[in-house]
Design a protein around this motif. Structure first.
Motif, PDB file in Angstrom:
ATOM      1  N   PHE A   1       0.839  -1.205   0.000  1.00  0.00           N
ATOM      2  CA  PHE A   1       0.000   0.000   0.000  1.00  0.00           C
ATOM      3  C   PHE A   1       0.877   1.259   0.000  1.00  0.00           C
ATOM      4  N   ALA A   2       1.850   1.308   0.899  1.00  0.00           N
ATOM      5  CA  ALA A   2       2.731   2.477   0.981  1.00  0.00           C
ATOM      6  C   ALA A   2       3.613   2.585  -0.257  1.00  0.00           C
ATOM      7  N   GLY A   3       4.117   1.446  -0.730  1.00  0.00           N
ATOM      8  CA  GLY A   3       5.025   1.465  -1.869  1.00  0.00           C
ATOM      9  C   GLY A   3       4.383   1.985  -3.135  1.00  0.00           C
ATOM     10  N   VAL A   4       3.181   1.500  -3.437  1.00  0.00           N
ATOM     11  CA  VAL A   4       2.515   1.931  -4.682  1.00  0.00           C
ATOM     12  C   VAL A   4       2.091   3.397  -4.580  1.00  0.00           C
ATOM     13  N   LEU A   5       1.594   3.806  -3.419  1.00  0.00           N
ATOM     14  CA  LEU A   5       1.251   5.224  -3.229  1.00  0.00           C
ATOM     15  C   LEU A   5       2.444   6.115  -3.557  1.00  0.00           C
ATOM     16  N   ALA A   6       3.600   5.768  -2.985  1.00  0.00           N
ATOM     17  CA  ALA A   6       4.802   6.578  -3.186  1.00  0.00           C
ATOM     18  C   ALA A   6       5.241   6.566  -4.645  1.00  0.00           C
ATOM     19  N   GLU A   7       5.201   5.397  -5.277  1.00  0.00           N
ATOM     20  CA  GLU A   7       5.609   5.293  -6.678  1.00  0.00           C
ATOM     21  C   GLU A   7       4.722   6.153  -7.577  1.00  0.00           C
ATOM     22  N   GLN A   8       3.427   6.103  -7.330  1.00  0.00           N
ATOM     23  CA  GLN A   8       2.495   6.864  -8.164  1.00  0.00           C
ATOM     24  C   GLN A   8       2.681   8.375  -7.988  1.00  0.00           C
ATOM     25  N   LEU A   9       2.894   8.808  -6.762  1.00  0.00           N
ATOM     26  CA  LEU A   9       3.142  10.233  -6.528  1.00  0.00           C
ATOM     27  C   LEU A   9       4.454  10.656  -7.175  1.00  0.00           C
ATOM     28  N   GLN A  10       5.456   9.794  -7.094  1.00  0.00           N
ATOM     29  CA  GLN A  10       6.749  10.089  -7.725  1.00  0.00           C
ATOM     30  C   GLN A  10       6.584  10.228  -9.234  1.00  0.00           C
ATOM     31  N   ALA A  11       5.825   9.308  -9.841  1.00  0.00           N
ATOM     32  CA  ALA A  11       5.642   9.321 -11.293  1.00  0.00           C
ATOM     33  C   ALA A  11       4.942  10.588 -11.765  1.00  0.00           C
ATOM     34  N   GLN A  12       4.123  11.177 -10.882  1.00  0.00           N
ATOM     35  CA  GLN A  12       3.396  12.395 -11.260  1.00  0.00           C
ATOM     36  C   GLN A  12       4.131  13.664 -10.859  1.00  0.00           C
ATOM     37  N   GLY A  13       5.340  13.519 -10.320  1.00  0.00           N
ATOM     38  CA  GLY A  13       6.134  14.676  -9.942  1.00  0.00           C
ATOM     39  C   GLY A  13       5.669  15.334  -8.659  1.00  0.00           C
ATOM     40  N   LEU A  14       4.873  14.633  -7.852  1.00  0.00           N
ATOM     41  CA  LEU A  14       4.335  15.219  -6.625  1.00  0.00           C
ATOM     42  C   LEU A  14       5.160  14.888  -5.390  1.00  0.00           C
ATOM     43  N   ARG A  15       6.224  14.122  -5.561  1.00  0.00           N
ATOM     44  CA  ARG A  15       7.028  13.692  -4.424  1.00  0.00           C
ATOM     45  C   ARG A  15       8.486  14.043  -4.679  1.00  0.00           C
ATOM     46  N   ALA A  16       9.139  14.638  -3.692  1.00  0.00           N
ATOM     47  CA  ALA A  16      10.535  15.035  -3.848  1.00  0.00           C
ATOM     48  C   ALA A  16      11.446  13.817  -3.929  1.00  0.00           C
ATOM     49  N   ALA A  17      12.634  14.031  -4.504  1.00  0.00           N
ATOM     50  CA  ALA A  17      13.574  12.926  -4.679  1.00  0.00           C
ATOM     51  C   ALA A  17      14.055  12.370  -3.344  1.00  0.00           C
ATOM     52  N   ASP A  18      14.168  13.227  -2.326  1.00  0.00           N
ATOM     53  CA  ASP A  18      14.656  12.778  -1.012  1.00  0.00           C
ATOM     54  C   ASP A  18      13.510  12.398  -0.063  1.00  0.00           C
ATOM     55  N   SER A  19      12.341  12.198  -0.629  1.00  0.00           N
ATOM     56  CA  SER A  19      11.173  11.840   0.187  1.00  0.00           C
ATOM     57  C   SER A  19      11.376  10.492   0.874  1.00  0.00           C
ATOM     58  N   VAL A  20      10.868  10.366   2.102  1.00  0.00           N
ATOM     59  CA  VAL A  20      10.974   9.133   2.889  1.00  0.00           C
ATOM     60  C   VAL A  20       9.580   8.534   3.058  1.00  0.00           C
TER      61      VAL A  20
END
Length: 711
Positions: free
Chosen positions: A27-46
């Protein structure tokens, strides 16, 4: 851009415990991946996953409210297709631009805005545009939908939910468990997303019985874990709860006095972690009379049925104390302790009853019953299988230890499967073999036979110990060979991840016993020798099975740190004594470190190619009288000195010395290829030279195929 931390939680009914850890991580992994793919998550996000019996959640740091706009260059089509000879836009180009939303009211202006790249036939037009960055509202909705869709749900259930709209009614929802709440906070702001018929808010629920507040209000994304712990009496993090359980288990054992050890089980720890929201470890006990039952039975009963942690003494023997991980923390835990003790007592009484009943019949008296148990519709009954294992075991025992070992292996193989008919193994299949050992001792059989019966399934898994006795090794080897030869013989092979008869594990077991027990047995002879035991039930698939076993061996050796090149060089020769493989690998590694290695490996590869082309041609033993060139005479003389010595060292099992001796041939081999034409016009001269190379090739490739070391 300003970034805030994001918290998303799905509050649901009790999730399947064995799947909880994987569900939380997914659940956490896919959420983070999807936000990353849309440019909504910083590169150093934890990303921090949370998973408890009634919630899946994720805390993701540095999440943007809006992604940056993005310049995109898109290839349209070749210039020859896009423009006329006069440079005007073709209908195909205008149609493409319209589809992309470009202004084509003035075709000439539209063409002028395009970019050209490439030359000649490869010249193409490109369209530059600015893509507006996703907003968190829409981006999180997309990410949440995808995270739910990709959850590795063991089994989906359907339930009805009242629609949250102006029109009354009910809608069907499909999820792992009914969902009752959704939290989505970007900092302290609710993100208006929906999922499973729920609107996002900032309220959740804590512990069913011990929460200080209901509902629990999450004021800020960063306050999630602390608020749940204080107001909800819930440790939200899976790993945090697991760590708390391990600590409490150790403390409880320590309080009982020195020498007590908790029987830790990683799978049980994960399962118990998934069953409680705030763990509380309590110490319980059962009557000492139950300790007369084999401890494996009691341990399995407590772990598998009750999720309890047994306590061992200093010698590793089971005690009558055990630990319970409770989900509640009452001021007076006596009722909880008493309840667990009452629950476990009937389970232990059942185990004692099974043990007592089973011992009323000997293993020998159960042999006939194996003929009534179907093993496989193409391979017959367990009785027929037992007879095949006996046949194979006798042959192996005779080869390794003569009549005495053959007889003991035959006896153990005859009785090894009889515990399948006992009540205890019927209740706990995991105890097969183990209970057979106990019952064999009760029947007055020797320790050698009892150990062999107990150990014949070993190794049961990667890293498991091997059978303790020679009889046990013979029966275990025969049992695994019977399974492998039989299943390959009827075409029942592993495919992809599916291996219902554990043939990969059986093959690795055969490899480990042959290698680690240093058995002087040839693999091909073993496989071929097992085939006749099946009569006409199977076809001989020994060749395919040998390839399968060598593949398992290759994988095992690479895991041990040998390079793929080293493994390939040794296994290319299909060495029959697997016990020799490690020595061969060490020899190859030592040889490869020599200055002469690269040149000889390259020459070996060249010789192999020459011999392949010369297949079918006459090539007699090289005769010194027909050697006319100085280089071939020198090579022949060098071989006369080195090859017999290398062969003798090989015969003595000193593979490293054998290769080191052959390394002296580097100079004469190099000189031969520099100064001698192998394909001479004189057929007799050519045949003599090919014969010389064939003799050299045989000598160089006894330990390994050295050509595989060539770059």
């Amino acid at each position: 851009m300003t970034a805030k931390n994001l918290l998303v939680e799905l509050f649901v009914e009790e999730l399947p415990p064995k799947a909880l850890k994987k569900l939380g991580e997914a659940f956490a992994g896919v959420l983070a991946e999807q936000l990353q793919a849309q440019g909504l998550r910083a590169a150093d996000s934890v990303v921090t996953p949370f998973a408890s019996p009634r919630r899946l959640a994720a805390h993701i740091s540095h999440v943007y409210l809006k992604a940056e706009d993005k310049a995109v260059r898109q290839k349209l089509m070749p210039v020859s297709v896009a423009l006329t000879a006069e440079g005007q836009a073709t209908p195909a180009l205008l149609k493409k631009l319209s589809a992309l939303g470009a202004d084509v009211s003035d075709p000439s202006a539209a063409v002028a805005r395009l970019q050209r790249e490439g030359e000649g036939k490869n010249e193409a037009l490109f369209y530059d545009s600015l893509v507006t960055g996703a907003t968190l509202d829409l981006g999180l909705q997309k990410a949440l939908d995808e995270a739910i869709r990709q959850l590795p749900i063991p089994k989906v259930m359907s339930y009805q939910l009242e629609t949250d709209c102006e029109l009354p009614g009910w809608s069907s929802v499909h999820f792992v468990r009914p969902a009752h709440g959704l939290v989505a906070l970007h900092g302290d702001t609710v993100v208006p997303v929906r999922a499973l018929g729920l609107r996002a808010g900032q309220q959740t629920q804590g512990h069913r019985f011990e929460a200080a507040k209901s509902p629990v209000v999450i004021a800020h994304a960063d306050a999630y874990a602390e608020t749940l712990a204080v107001d909800g009496a819930v440790i939200a993090g899976f790993n945090d709860r697991r760590f708390a359980i391990v600590q409490q288990l150790a403390q409880a054992a320590e309080k009982l006095g020195p020498g007590y050890q908790v029987l830790m089980d990683e799978a049980l720890l994960d399962e118990v972690t998934a069953l409680v929201e705030r763990p509380n470890v309590l110490t319980c006990a059962f009557e000492e009379e139950f300790l007369a039952v084999p401890q494996e039975c009691l341990i399995l009963t407590m772990k598998a049925n009750q999720k309890y942690f047994p306590l061992l003494d200093r010698q590793g023997k089971l005690t009558n104390r055990f630990l319970v991980v409770s989900n509640i923390s009452p001021a007076d835990p006596s009722a909880v302790i008493g309840g667990n003790e009452r629950v476990v007592r009937p389970r232990l009484a059942d185990a004692k009853f099974f043990f007592d009943q089973d011992r009323k019949k000997t293993l020998e008296s159960r042999v006939e019953g194996l003929g009534k148990v179907v093993y496989h519709n193409k391979l017959g009954t367990q009785g027929e299988r037992m007879e095949r294992v006996r046949t194979i075991a006798r042959a192996i025992g005779q080869q390794l230890g003569g009549d005495v070992l053959a007889q003991s292996a035959d006896t153990a193989a005859r009785l090894a499967k009889t515990d399948l008919l006992t009540d205890m193994v019927g209740e706990f299949p995991e105890l097969q073999g183990i209970m057979g050992g106990y019952y064999a001792r009760h029947d007055g059989l020797s320790e050698d036979i009892a150990f062999a019966i107990e150990d014949h399934y070993k190794p049961r898994f990667a890293g498991d110990e091997l059978p303790r006795t020679q009889t046990g090794v013979v029966v275990a080897l025969a049992d695994k060979l019977e399974t492998l030869v039989g299943m390959f013989g009827i075409g029942n092979l592993p495919t992809g991840d599916k291996d219902p008869f554990a043939l990969r594990r059986h093959a690795l077991g055969v490899v480990r016993m042959l290698v680690e027990k240093q058995l002087s047995l040839d693999l091909s002879a073993l496989l071929a020798g097992a085939v006749p035991a099946f009569g006409d039930k199977i076809t001989d698939a020994s060749a395919a099975l040998a390839d399968f076993i060598y593949d398992r061996l290759a994988g095992s050796l690479r895991e041990q740190g040998y390079s793929a090149q080293e493994v390939d060089a040794v296994l290319a020769l299909r060495p029959q004594r697997l016990a020799d493989v490690a020595q061969r690998l060490q020899a190859v590694r030592a040889f490869a470190a020599l200055p002469a290695a690269a040149s000889l490996a390259a020459a070996n590869k060249r010789i192999g190619n020459i011999l392949k082309k010369a297949e079918g041609e006459n090539a007699a033993e090289p005769q010194e009288s027909r050697l006319v060139e100085a280089a071939e005479q020198a090579l022949f003389a060098a071989m006369q000195q080195t090859v017999p010595a290398a062969d003798a060292e090989f015969a003595n099992g000193d593979y490293t010395a054998s290769l080191m001796t052959l390394a002296a041939l580097r100079a004469p081999v190099d000189a031969f290829f520099d100064g001698v034409m192998v394909n001479a016009e004189d057929p007799a001269l050519k045949a003599n030279r090919i014969g010389l190379l064939r003799r050299l090739h045989e000598a160089m490739n006894r330990v390994a195929d050295l050509s595989r070391l060539a770059q």
